[in-house]
Scaffold this motif. Structure first.
Motif, PDB file in Angstrom:
ATOM      1  N   UNK A 158       0.858  -1.174   0.000  1.00  0.00           N
ATOM      2  CA  UNK A 158       0.000   0.000   0.000  1.00  0.00           C
ATOM      3  C   UNK A 158       0.904   1.237   0.000  1.00  0.00           C
ATOM      4  N   UNK A 159       0.397   2.412  -0.358  1.00  0.00           N
ATOM      5  CA  UNK A 159       1.247   3.602  -0.420  1.00  0.00           C
ATOM      6  C   UNK A 159       2.064   3.893   0.832  1.00  0.00           C
ATOM      7  N   UNK A 160       1.481   3.699   2.012  1.00  0.00           N
ATOM      8  CA  UNK A 160       2.257   3.986   3.222  1.00  0.00           C
ATOM      9  C   UNK A 160       3.063   2.785   3.712  1.00  0.00           C
ATOM     10  N   UNK A 161       2.983   1.663   2.989  1.00  0.00           N
ATOM     11  CA  UNK A 161       3.827   0.509   3.276  1.00  0.00           C
ATOM     12  C   UNK A 161       3.379  -0.366   4.410  1.00  0.00           C
ATOM     13  N   UNK A 162       2.149  -0.180   4.929  1.00  0.00           N
ATOM     14  CA  UNK A 162       1.753  -0.935   6.113  1.00  0.00           C
ATOM     15  C   UNK A 162       1.309  -2.359   5.821  1.00  0.00           C
ATOM     16  N   UNK A 163       1.101  -2.699   4.542  1.00  0.00           N
ATOM     17  CA  UNK A 163       0.690  -4.061   4.215  1.00  0.00           C
ATOM     18  C   UNK A 163       0.877  -4.306   2.722  1.00  0.00           C
ATOM     19  N   UNK A 164       0.951  -5.607   2.384  1.00  0.00           N
ATOM     20  CA  UNK A 164       0.983  -5.992   0.976  1.00  0.00           C
ATOM     21  C   UNK A 164      -0.443  -5.989   0.437  1.00  0.00           C
ATOM     22  N   UNK A 165      -0.607  -5.472  -0.787  1.00  0.00           N
ATOM     23  CA  UNK A 165      -1.945  -5.434  -1.376  1.00  0.00           C
ATOM     24  C   UNK A 165      -2.013  -6.168  -2.719  1.00  0.00           C
ATOM     25  N   UNK A 166      -0.897  -6.722  -3.154  1.00  0.00           N
ATOM     26  CA  UNK A 166      -0.917  -7.454  -4.422  1.00  0.00           C
ATOM     27  C   UNK A 166       0.468  -7.895  -4.829  1.00  0.00           C
ATOM     28  N   UNK A 167       0.554  -8.530  -5.974  1.00  0.00           N
ATOM     29  CA  UNK A 167       1.863  -8.930  -6.494  1.00  0.00           C
ATOM     30  C   UNK A 167       1.793  -9.103  -8.003  1.00  0.00           C
ATOM     31  N   UNK A 168       2.953  -8.976  -8.607  1.00  0.00           N
ATOM     32  CA  UNK A 168       3.100  -9.162 -10.047  1.00  0.00           C
ATOM     33  C   UNK A 168       3.969 -10.387 -10.275  1.00  0.00           C
ATOM     34  N   UNK A 169       3.548 -11.235 -11.201  1.00  0.00           N
ATOM     35  CA  UNK A 169       4.314 -12.428 -11.521  1.00  0.00           C
ATOM     36  C   UNK A 169       4.873 -12.364 -12.929  1.00  0.00           C
ATOM     37  N   UNK A 170       6.099 -12.853 -13.093  1.00  0.00           N
ATOM     38  CA  UNK A 170       6.722 -12.909 -14.407  1.00  0.00           C
ATOM     39  C   UNK A 170       7.321 -14.283 -14.604  1.00  0.00           C
ATOM     40  N   UNK A 171       7.001 -14.925 -15.729  1.00  0.00           N
ATOM     41  CA  UNK A 171       7.484 -16.273 -15.984  1.00  0.00           C
ATOM     42  C   UNK A 171       8.998 -16.274 -16.133  1.00  0.00           C
ATOM     43  N   UNK A 172       9.624 -17.339 -15.657  1.00  0.00           N
ATOM     44  CA  UNK A 172      11.070 -17.477 -15.790  1.00  0.00           C
ATOM     45  C   UNK A 172      11.452 -17.624 -17.256  1.00  0.00           C
ATOM     46  N   UNK A 173      10.666 -18.375 -17.996  1.00  0.00           N
ATOM     47  CA  UNK A 173      10.875 -18.527 -19.437  1.00  0.00           C
ATOM     48  C   UNK A 173       9.925 -17.593 -20.181  1.00  0.00           C
ATOM     49  N   UNK A 174      10.468 -16.812 -21.093  1.00  0.00           N
ATOM     50  CA  UNK A 174       9.615 -15.921 -21.869  1.00  0.00           C
ATOM     51  C   UNK A 174       9.210 -14.693 -21.075  1.00  0.00           C
ATOM     52  N   UNK A 175       8.162 -14.043 -21.541  1.00  0.00           N
ATOM     53  CA  UNK A 175       7.694 -12.812 -20.897  1.00  0.00           C
ATOM     54  C   UNK A 175       6.204 -12.887 -20.626  1.00  0.00           C
ATOM     55  N   UNK A 176       5.804 -13.890 -19.889  1.00  0.00           N
ATOM     56  CA  UNK A 176       4.401 -14.048 -19.521  1.00  0.00           C
ATOM     57  C   UNK A 176       4.192 -13.375 -18.169  1.00  0.00           C
ATOM     58  N   UNK A 177       3.189 -12.489 -18.088  1.00  0.00           N
ATOM     59  CA  UNK A 177       2.953 -11.733 -16.868  1.00  0.00           C
ATOM     60  C   UNK A 177       1.583 -12.051 -16.291  1.00  0.00           C
ATOM     61  N   UNK A 178       1.503 -12.011 -14.970  1.00  0.00           N
ATOM     62  CA  UNK A 178       0.235 -12.087 -14.251  1.00  0.00           C
ATOM     63  C   UNK A 178       0.280 -11.060 -13.125  1.00  0.00           C
ATOM     64  N   UNK A 179      -0.873 -10.576 -12.734  1.00  0.00           N
ATOM     65  CA  UNK A 179      -0.915  -9.604 -11.641  1.00  0.00           C
ATOM     66  C   UNK A 179      -2.153  -9.835 -10.798  1.00  0.00           C
ATOM     67  N   UNK A 180      -2.003  -9.578  -9.515  1.00  0.00           N
ATOM     68  CA  UNK A 180      -3.138  -9.629  -8.591  1.00  0.00           C
ATOM     69  C   UNK A 180      -3.063  -8.405  -7.698  1.00  0.00           C
TER      70      UNK A 180
END
Length: 304
Positions: free
Chosen positions: A157-179
């Motif tokens: 979150x903007x003030x850093x008090x908690x995680x609100x999501x994550x971005x994933x990137x495949x090791x092979x290629x450039x496949x992305x996911x986000x939550x």
């Protein structure tokens, strides 16, 4: 004098990061000097008085809020009084509480994926191949999902008090996911929000490479930019260096268009920074080129 927990609630509502909640005081960054690492100030829970152990600045609670959260005196007083007497807050003050409505991501999930990354030769090799140090992996709790074969990069979150999501990137290629709501925050903002200037990148990894070279940097996590991200940038930073991706006609020059759109929204405090010829983005640059880009940008601004 303030009732129990009142000062902390007001700071949270204003989006001000509290690094340590002690018995009588709250540990905070000092907005009156360039305090970007260990918080140098304290605020009394009972009196609301601020004191910085580094620059020795003292301030009343309302004055500290004005400086740290870029509020007018009226806004700061409304925020304090609204929490204290439980008034019905107007829309302007309610907007300061929006961040709290963003759901958190489990710390256990982030910790588990981080442990996977630190134990995985495949993940560590991926990071090393892109110039990401082990210190940065630990600092940002980067993780790895073996099932997805993806590097996991959480954001707060903007003030850093908690995680609100994550971005994933495949090791092979450039496949992305986000939550999670990427457009409601900026990666690494909580670590650099007291800097006077900041480099803004599209990708998290480019942000980390700049950080490793000594720059204050955030990532908007994509070519698009949300209004909340624009508001955060203009709230915390006097100079905003927009690092452009040198895209080609194959993807409609998306990087250049993205940088231009952000500059249009930020105005005079923004500057577009272009990687050297032959480099698509910061990830294509050598350590020497990154250091030169930072120095060139900062020298340019000093000369304005």
């Amino acid at each position: 004098m303030y009732s129990d927990g009142h000062v902390r609630r007001v700071l949270d509502a204003a989006g001000i990061y509290v690094s340590n909640d002690m018995e009588t005081h709250l540990s905070v960054h000092c907005p009156y000097h360039h305090n970007v690492n260990t918080p140098a100030g304290e605020i009394s829970k009972e009196l609301g008085l601020f004191y910085c152990f580094s620059c020795h600045k003292t301030a009343q609670f309302v004055d500290y809020l004005c400086k740290a959260a870029t509020l007018t005196h009226f806004q700061a007083m409304r925020l304090i009084e609204g929490k204290k007497v439980k008034l019905n807050l107007d829309d302007e003050i309610k907007s300061l509480f929006v961040e709290k409505e963003i759901p958190a991501v489990s710390d256990d999930l982030i910790d588990g994926m981080h442990k996977n990354a630190m134990a995985s030769d495949r993940a560590l090799s991926f990071f090393a191949g892109r110039g990401i140090s082990e210190e940065s992996i630990i600092r940002h709790k980067f993780g790895y999902s073996a099932k997805q074969d993806m590097i996991i990069m959480p954001f707060r979150s903007p003030n850093g008090d908690r995680y609100i999501g994550f971005e994933g990137r495949s090791v092979e290629g450039k496949r992305f996911k986000a939550q999670g709501p990427k457009t409601k925050t900026l990666f690494n903002l909580n670590n650099v929000m007291w800097s006077k200037s900041v480099f803004v990148t599209e990708s998290i990894m480019d942000c980390v490479l700049l950080e490793q070279a000594g720059a204050s940097a955030v990532a908007k996590m994509g070519t698009g930019v949300g209004q909340t991200q624009v508001d955060l940038l203009t709230k915390y930073f006097n100079k905003i260096y927009i690092v452009q991706d040198n895209d080609t006609s194959q993807n409609d020059f998306a990087g250049q268009m993205s940088a231009k759109k952000l500059l249009d929204k930020i105005g005079k405090r923004g500057i577009i920074v272009v990687p050297p010829k032959g480099c698509k983005d910061v990830g294509d640059m050598s350590n020497e080129q990154i250091a030169e880009l930072i120095a060139r940008t900062e020298n340019l601004v000093e000369g304005i």
